[in-house]
Scaffold this active site. Structure first.
Site, PDB file in Angstrom:
ATOM      1  N   ASN A   1      42.567  44.178  45.758  1.00  0.00           N
ATOM      2  CA  ASN A   1      43.975  44.163  45.352  1.00  0.00           C
ATOM      3  C   ASN A   1      44.511  45.572  45.567  1.00  0.00           C
ATOM      4  O   ASN A   1      44.273  46.458  44.748  1.00  0.00           O
ATOM      5  CB  ASN A   1      44.069  43.742  43.878  1.00  0.00           C
ATOM      6  CG  ASN A   1      45.493  43.800  43.351  1.00  0.00           C
ATOM      7  OD1 ASN A   1      46.443  44.001  44.114  1.00  0.00           O
ATOM      8  ND2 ASN A   1      45.633  43.634  42.038  1.00  0.00           N
TER       9      ASN A   1
ATOM     10  N   LYS B   1      47.453  46.586  45.430  1.00  0.00           N
ATOM     11  CA  LYS B   1      48.629  46.877  44.587  1.00  0.00           C
ATOM     12  C   LYS B   1      49.723  47.546  45.441  1.00  0.00           C
ATOM     13  O   LYS B   1      49.817  47.284  46.628  1.00  0.00           O
ATOM     14  CB  LYS B   1      48.220  47.706  43.372  1.00  0.00           C
ATOM     15  CG  LYS B   1      47.063  47.042  42.612  1.00  0.00           C
ATOM     16  CD  LYS B   1      46.770  47.631  41.267  1.00  0.00           C
ATOM     17  CE  LYS B   1      45.617  46.869  40.609  1.00  0.00           C
ATOM     18  NZ  LYS B   1      45.275  47.365  39.293  1.00  0.00           N
TER      19      LYS B   1
ATOM     20  N   HIS C   1      48.495  38.258  37.456  1.00  0.00           N
ATOM     21  CA  HIS C   1      47.860  39.554  37.222  1.00  0.00           C
ATOM     22  C   HIS C   1      48.484  40.202  35.975  1.00  0.00           C
ATOM     23  O   HIS C   1      49.693  40.090  35.748  1.00  0.00           O
ATOM     24  CB  HIS C   1      48.042  40.459  38.445  1.00  0.00           C
ATOM     25  CG  HIS C   1      47.206  41.689  38.360  1.00  0.00           C
ATOM     26  ND1 HIS C   1      47.587  42.784  37.618  1.00  0.00           N
ATOM     27  CD2 HIS C   1      45.994  41.995  38.881  1.00  0.00           C
ATOM     28  CE1 HIS C   1      46.641  43.699  37.703  1.00  0.00           C
ATOM     29  NE2 HIS C   1      45.667  43.253  38.465  1.00  0.00           N
TER      30      HIS C   1
ATOM     31  N   GLU D   1      49.352  43.126  35.342  1.00  0.00           N
ATOM     32  CA  GLU D   1      50.469  44.041  35.602  1.00  0.00           C
ATOM     33  C   GLU D   1      51.777  43.272  35.778  1.00  0.00           C
ATOM     34  O   GLU D   1      52.844  43.753  35.409  1.00  0.00           O
ATOM     35  CB  GLU D   1      50.159  44.906  36.832  1.00  0.00           C
ATOM     36  CG  GLU D   1      49.149  45.996  36.475  1.00  0.00           C
ATOM     37  CD  GLU D   1      48.305  46.479  37.641  1.00  0.00           C
ATOM     38  OE1 GLU D   1      48.660  46.210  38.795  1.00  0.00           O
ATOM     39  OE2 GLU D   1      47.273  47.125  37.370  1.00  0.00           O
TER      40      GLU D   1
ATOM     41  N   GLU E   1      39.896  39.525  33.895  1.00  0.00           N
ATOM     42  CA  GLU E   1      40.189  40.961  33.935  1.00  0.00           C
ATOM     43  C   GLU E   1      40.637  41.422  32.550  1.00  0.00           C
ATOM     44  O   GLU E   1      41.818  41.282  32.205  1.00  0.00           O
ATOM     45  CB  GLU E   1      41.305  41.257  34.940  1.00  0.00           C
ATOM     46  CG  GLU E   1      40.974  40.850  36.358  1.00  0.00           C
ATOM     47  CD  GLU E   1      41.812  41.643  37.368  1.00  0.00           C
ATOM     48  OE1 GLU E   1      41.203  42.362  38.166  1.00  0.00           O
ATOM     49  OE2 GLU E   1      43.037  41.559  37.320  1.00  0.00           O
TER      50      GLU E   1
ATOM     51  N   GLY F   1      42.091  49.797  35.740  1.00  0.00           N
ATOM     52  CA  GLY F   1      42.581  51.124  36.122  1.00  0.00           C
ATOM     53  C   GLY F   1      42.266  52.209  35.110  1.00  0.00           C
ATOM     54  O   GLY F   1      42.822  53.304  35.184  1.00  0.00           O
TER      55      GLY F   1
ATOM     56  N   SER G   1      38.099  48.117  36.825  1.00  0.00           N
ATOM     57  CA  SER G   1      37.302  49.297  37.113  1.00  0.00           C
ATOM     58  C   SER G   1      35.945  48.984  37.746  1.00  0.00           C
ATOM     59  O   SER G   1      34.950  49.658  37.448  1.00  0.00           O
ATOM     60  CB  SER G   1      37.121  50.150  35.847  1.00  0.00           C
ATOM     61  OG  SER G   1      38.387  50.607  35.390  1.00  0.00           O
TER      62      SER G   1
HETATM   63  P1  PGA Z   1      41.021  48.342  38.985  1.00  0.00           P
HETATM   64  O1  PGA Z   1      42.057  47.121  39.139  1.00  0.00           O
HETATM   65  O2  PGA Z   1      39.802  47.973  39.822  1.00  0.00           O
HETATM   66  O3  PGA Z   1      41.746  49.533  39.526  1.00  0.00           O
HETATM   67  O4  PGA Z   1      40.692  48.449  37.535  1.00  0.00           O
HETATM   68  C1  PGA Z   1      41.618  45.786  39.132  1.00  0.00           C
HETATM   69  C2  PGA Z   1      42.784  44.857  39.199  1.00  0.00           C
HETATM   70  O5  PGA Z   1      43.832  45.162  38.617  1.00  0.00           O
HETATM   71  O6  PGA Z   1      42.715  43.784  39.847  1.00  0.00           O
END
Ligand code: PGA
Length: 251
Positions: free
Chosen positions: A9, A11, A96, A98, A169, A175, A215
């Site tokens: 992803n 982003k 997601h 976010e 997640e 993140g 992460s």
């Molecule tokens: P990250 O993001 O690996 O940077 O924690 C994962 C995600 O949001 O799918």
């Protein structure tokens, strides 16, 4: 046997040139990599087409970071499932955290997106996961179950089996550099599989892939992917670096 899926992803990162370069690196690696691993790249919408050109004819799949719940029409700024299929996407990420947070996507909207995508033959990666305070008060399993039930309400078992990948997640791990322990992640994945079994039957629950996200990096991927119910990873930050992502792909 569930083939492990390692999904990137990206982003809202990279530009055209770096997208193409990174996709080419992943393709080169994945074409010669272990056959029991599948890679998927979800670039920002504007880079779907150039990345598609790089991936054409190879083993790496193309995905989108989101999809509209609406049919084509007067929805300024939205991207329909038809457009994503037209661009060669096989899946879209839906729900997601976010988007749930910054775009205020409700469970109902996540359901509408999931339903429309699947109705049109676009697979989904359905994201679920609890916030930190929900875990602290011991509500994480209930929250994840409610998200699953809402998103997949009214789906036929065959649709879930063929088109749905779930990504667990935990929001506090995205993140932040903090990862759930492999044991905590596995416990939640087993719970997700139980919920899927209750809703759609044992056969469907056994077939659906459940990815872990939050992460994931080369140093923890091996341990996570070794768990019985962890069928891959949804990778954000570490997917922006070719060496990191390919290391996760072979972990
Ligand atoms: P990250 O993001 O690996 O940077 O924690 C994962 C995600 O949001 O799918």
């Amino acid at each position: 046997m569930r083939t492990k899926l390692i999904a990137a992803n990206w982003k809202m990162n990279l530009d055209r040139e770096t997208s193409v370069r990174l996709a080419a690196e992943v393709r080169r690696f994945a074409d010669g990599a272990r056959p029991d691993r599948q890679a998927l790249l979800a670039p920002p919408f504007p880079y779907l087409e150039p990345v598609r050109e790089v991936l054409r004819g190879g083993r790496v799949l193309l995905g989108a970071q989101d999809v509209s719940e609406h049919p084509p029409g007067a929805f300024t700024g939205e991207v329909s499932a038809e457009m994503l299929l037209d661009l060669g996407c096989v899946r879209a990420i839906v729900g997601h955290s976010e988007r749930r947070e910054h775009a205020e996507e409700s469970d109902e909207r996540v359901h509408a997106k999931a339903k429309r995508a699947v109705d049109l033959g676009l697979g989904i990666i359905l994201c679920v996961g609890e916030k930190e305070e929900e875990r602290l008060r011991g509500a994480e399993k209930r929250i994840v179950e409610a998200q699953l039930r809402a998103a997949l309400a009214g789906f036929a078992p065959r649709e879930v089996e063929q088109q749905v990948v779930v990504a667990y997640e935990p929001v506090w791990a995205i993140g932040t550099g903090r990862t759930a322990t492999a044991a905590d992640a596995e416990a939640m994945h087993a719970h997700v599989r139980e919920v899927l079994a209750a809703l759609f039957g044992e056969g469907v629950a056994r077939a659906v892939r459940i990815l872990y996200g939050g992460s994931v990096k080369p140093s923890n991927a091996g341990e996570l992917l070794a768990e019985a119910d962890i069928d891959g990873a949804l990778v954000g930050g570490a997917s922006l670096d070719g060496a990191s992502f390919t290391a996760i792909l072979s972990a």
